[in-house]
Structures are given as structure tokens and as C-alpha cells.
Design an enzyme around this catalytic site. Structure first.
Site, PDB file in Angstrom:
ATOM      1  N   HIS A  25     -13.316  -3.235  13.710  1.00  0.00           N
ATOM      2  CA  HIS A  25     -14.675  -3.104  14.256  1.00  0.00           C
ATOM      3  C   HIS A  25     -15.714  -3.665  13.279  1.00  0.00           C
ATOM      4  O   HIS A  25     -16.703  -4.255  13.682  1.00  0.00           O
ATOM      5  CB  HIS A  25     -14.974  -1.641  14.588  1.00  0.00           C
ATOM      6  CG  HIS A  25     -14.128  -1.107  15.703  1.00  0.00           C
ATOM      7  ND1 HIS A  25     -13.963  -1.785  16.894  1.00  0.00           N
ATOM      8  CD2 HIS A  25     -13.370   0.011  15.803  1.00  0.00           C
ATOM      9  CE1 HIS A  25     -13.159  -1.098  17.687  1.00  0.00           C
ATOM     10  NE2 HIS A  25     -12.773  -0.001  17.045  1.00  0.00           N
ATOM     11  N   LEU A  70     -34.017 -15.852  20.875  1.00  0.00           N
ATOM     12  CA  LEU A  70     -33.032 -15.265  21.796  1.00  0.00           C
ATOM     13  C   LEU A  70     -33.430 -13.845  22.205  1.00  0.00           C
ATOM     14  O   LEU A  70     -33.942 -13.079  21.390  1.00  0.00           O
ATOM     15  CB  LEU A  70     -31.692 -15.204  21.056  1.00  0.00           C
ATOM     16  CG  LEU A  70     -30.538 -14.492  21.756  1.00  0.00           C
ATOM     17  CD1 LEU A  70     -29.961 -15.387  22.835  1.00  0.00           C
ATOM     18  CD2 LEU A  70     -29.458 -14.114  20.749  1.00  0.00           C
ATOM     19  N   ASP A  89     -13.904  -7.933  22.553  1.00  0.00           N
ATOM     20  CA  ASP A  89     -12.625  -7.222  22.632  1.00  0.00           C
ATOM     21  C   ASP A  89     -11.606  -7.788  21.639  1.00  0.00           C
ATOM     22  O   ASP A  89     -11.620  -8.982  21.340  1.00  0.00           O
ATOM     23  CB  ASP A  89     -12.081  -7.365  24.073  1.00  0.00           C
ATOM     24  CG  ASP A  89     -10.959  -6.387  24.338  1.00  0.00           C
ATOM     25  OD1 ASP A  89     -10.760  -5.456  23.536  1.00  0.00           O
ATOM     26  OD2 ASP A  89     -10.271  -6.564  25.354  1.00  0.00           O
TER      27      ASP A  89
HETATM   28  C1  FPP Z   1     -13.149  -3.480  21.734  1.00  0.00           C
HETATM   29  O1  FPP Z   1     -12.044  -3.808  20.928  1.00  0.00           O
HETATM   30  C2  FPP Z   1     -14.303  -3.257  20.899  1.00  0.00           C
HETATM   31  C3  FPP Z   1     -15.059  -2.115  20.894  1.00  0.00           C
HETATM   32  C4  FPP Z   1     -14.806  -0.971  21.772  1.00  0.00           C
HETATM   33  C5  FPP Z   1     -16.183  -1.966  19.955  1.00  0.00           C
HETATM   34  C6  FPP Z   1     -17.004  -3.196  19.771  1.00  0.00           C
HETATM   35  C7  FPP Z   1     -17.898  -2.961  18.643  1.00  0.00           C
HETATM   36  C8  FPP Z   1     -18.266  -3.874  17.738  1.00  0.00           C
HETATM   37  C9  FPP Z   1     -17.872  -5.292  17.799  1.00  0.00           C
HETATM   38  C10 FPP Z   1     -19.187  -3.487  16.664  1.00  0.00           C
HETATM   39  C11 FPP Z   1     -20.544  -3.467  17.262  1.00  0.00           C
HETATM   40  C12 FPP Z   1     -21.544  -3.371  16.268  1.00  0.00           C
HETATM   41  C13 FPP Z   1     -22.844  -3.578  16.494  1.00  0.00           C
HETATM   42  C14 FPP Z   1     -23.716  -3.623  15.347  1.00  0.00           C
HETATM   43  C15 FPP Z   1     -23.432  -3.802  17.838  1.00  0.00           C
HETATM   44  P1  FPP Z   1     -10.787  -2.844  20.926  1.00  0.00           P
HETATM   45  O2  FPP Z   1     -10.982  -1.817  19.866  1.00  0.00           O
HETATM   46  O3  FPP Z   1     -10.577  -2.304  22.303  1.00  0.00           O
HETATM   47  O4  FPP Z   1      -9.644  -3.826  20.526  1.00  0.00           O
HETATM   48  P2  FPP Z   1      -8.118  -3.731  20.993  1.00  0.00           P
HETATM   49  O5  FPP Z   1      -8.128  -3.922  22.492  1.00  0.00           O
HETATM   50  O6  FPP Z   1      -7.480  -4.849  20.262  1.00  0.00           O
HETATM   51  O7  FPP Z   1      -7.621  -2.380  20.566  1.00  0.00           O
END
Ligand code: FPP
Length: 243
Positions: A40, A133, A23
Site C-alpha cells: 500500500h 488537474l 489494485d
Molecule cells: C487494492 O489492492 C488497493 C487498496 C484497497 C488500497 C489502495 C490504497 C492506496 C494505493 C494508498 C492510497 C493512498 C492515498 C494517499 C490516497 P489490494 O490490496 O486489493 O491488492 P491485492 O488484490 O493484490 O491483494
């Protein structure tokens, strides 16, 4: 929560199964005046870094929350960007091959296009015998939906006579989850200063320890992992008993 400033070592007592709610990507991007997509992308790099590190220090199971059943509510452009990051990850099989990491996807993947579904199947098959893993990537995943799916399967098995109602126990549910055969989650790490589980592994985390951290996910480093591991190692896990 108090953490030592910096931890360069790994404790002796390690969790067998770690879950991470990745997050803070959006806030990371906003702080830099960048589009959310950039957050992201940096989050995907943090994910790869974390997988490598967990593998190196001998963590057995890692589950990451990449896309939840609720994330579809985001703007289409953002959803598409996250799905493209997933596609990029799958296209580069070296991501898991050179790490000897066994990958499994958890969640309803039937909503994704043909290429993603095919590459998911390939990555799971190709890494089946890998001994490093074990990585679960949660995509279009929701803990409640996972339990509903298990309940449906139980009802079908009762209807076809292969399961007696009195034989329905915790194992009957456990063995019908995406994570069947895997140990429960010992440690949940949530960066970004939010204190929620957000429908992540709600069954598997029944006795998990929670470590909430202020770092935003794209900045999450091996040092942050060490801090979470030391915090975990210092906890007194009683599983409802007295110790
Ligand atoms: C939450 O942060 C994050 C997500 C909803 C997406 C997570 C995805 C990735 C880390 C990329 C994944 C990639 C692969 C290859 C598995 P947010 O957008 O809610 O952050 P915020 O709360 O600061 O807005």
C-alpha cells in the site's frame, strides 16, 4: 488485450476524465516477501506519481479509488495502515499545492477521525481555486451508496416541495452525486489483471471505455498510462449511436 510494448508519447485525443482502480498492492508485496502494508505504501507512491503525470500531460479530471465501503472487511491492521497513508498524504499539503491540483474527496468521510476530516476540509478549501488537474480521491466510497444518498436527497426535496416527481430526471440524480458538476468518466483503468468495476463510479462510467492491464498498481508508471491512453485513443466511442 494487446498493447504496444512501450509508449513514450501521449496521443492527441485525451480522455477528459480518467478513473483508476488502484489494485494489486497486496500481490506486489507478496511477490517480494513483504507485508501487505508495504504494498500500500508503494501504491501511495504510484498514486502521487500518477497524479503528477496526469497533471503534466493536461488531463482535466482524475478519480482514484483509494478505499471502498467494502474494504472495512480487511484485517484492522491493514485498514489502519491505509488510513495512515491517507493521513500522511493530507499532512503534506505540498502534495497538491506545488502541483496546482484541485482536490476533492468523494465518499462518506464522517467515519474518519477529527484530524482527517479537518485536513480533508482544508485541502478542499485551500485548493479550490487551483487550475491544474481536478483530483477526486474516493475514500469510504461505494457507487451504490452514492446513488442511495442521491435518492434520499431527492425524496427529501420532493417532500419539502422543492422538486416535483415529474421533474426527476438524470440531471436530478447527477447533480446530487459527489461528482456533481463534473463530466462523466471517459476511461477506467484497472491494473493487476482483474476485470471488475467493484462498485466504482457505477453511474459516472455508464459510457466509459475500460482498459485492464496486467501491471500491479505499485509498478504503474507514466509508460503504462501512455499505453492506456493510446488504447483509449484507438477506440471508437459511439455512445449508443452509429459512427
Ligand atoms: C487494492 O489492492 C488497493 C487498496 C484497497 C488500497 C489502495 C490504497 C492506496 C494505493 C494508498 C492510497 C493512498 C492515498 C494517499 C490516497 P489490494 O490490496 O486489493 O491488492 P491485492 O488484490 O493484490 O491483494
Amino acid at each position: 488485450m494487446f498493447f504496444a510494448k512501450r509508449r513514450d508519447s501521449v496521443p492527441e485525443v485525451l480522455p477528459t476524465h480518467i478513473g483508476i482502480i488502484m489494485d494489486g498492492n497486496g500481490r506486489w508485496a507478496k511477490k517480494r516477501g513483504l507485508p501487505r502494508f508495504a504494498g500500500h505504501k508503494a501504491g501511495a507512491d504510484a498514486f502521487k506519481r500518477t497524479v503528477r503525470y496526469c497533471n503534466r500531460i493536461g488531463i482535466r479530471y482524475l478519480t482514484v479509488y483509494a478505499f471502498s465501503t467494502e474494504n472495512w472487511a480487511r484485517p484492522k491492521k491493514e485498514v489502519d495502515a491505509i488510513i495512515e497513508l491517507l493521513r500522511d498524504y493530507l499532512r503534506d499539503a505540498e502534495n497538491y499545492k506545488k502541483e496546482n491540483v484541485r482536490v476533492r474527496f468523494i465518499g462518506d468521510i464522517s467515519v474518519f477521525d477529527e484530524e482527517i476530516q479537518r485536513r480533508i476540509a482544508e485541502s478542499e478549501q485551500e485548493s479550490e481555486d487551483f487550475t491544474g488537474l481536478r483530483l477526486n480521491i474516493a475514500v469510504n466510497y461505494g457507487g451504490k451508496a452514492e446513488i442511495v444518498r442521491a435518492v434520499r436527497e431527492i425524496v427529501r426535496d420532493v417532500e419539502n416541495g422543492s422538486l416535483l416527481p415529474d421533474a426527476i430526471d438524470e440531471e436530478a440524480v447527477d447533480s446530487r452525486l459527489y461528482t456533481r458538476g463534473q463530466p462523466p468518466v471517459d476511461l477506467v483503468i484497472r491494473p493487476s489483471g482483474e476485470y471488475r468495476l467493484s462498485n466504482f463510479m457505477i453511474w459516472q462510467t455508464a459510457y466509459a471505455e475500460f482498459v485492464f492491464m496486467d501491471v500491479l498498481w505499485p509498478d504503474f508508471s507514466p509508460h503504462d498510462m501512455n499505453r492506456a491512453l493510446w488504447e483509449y485513443a484507438g477506440r471508437n466511442r459511439r455512445f449508443g449511436g452509429v459512427k
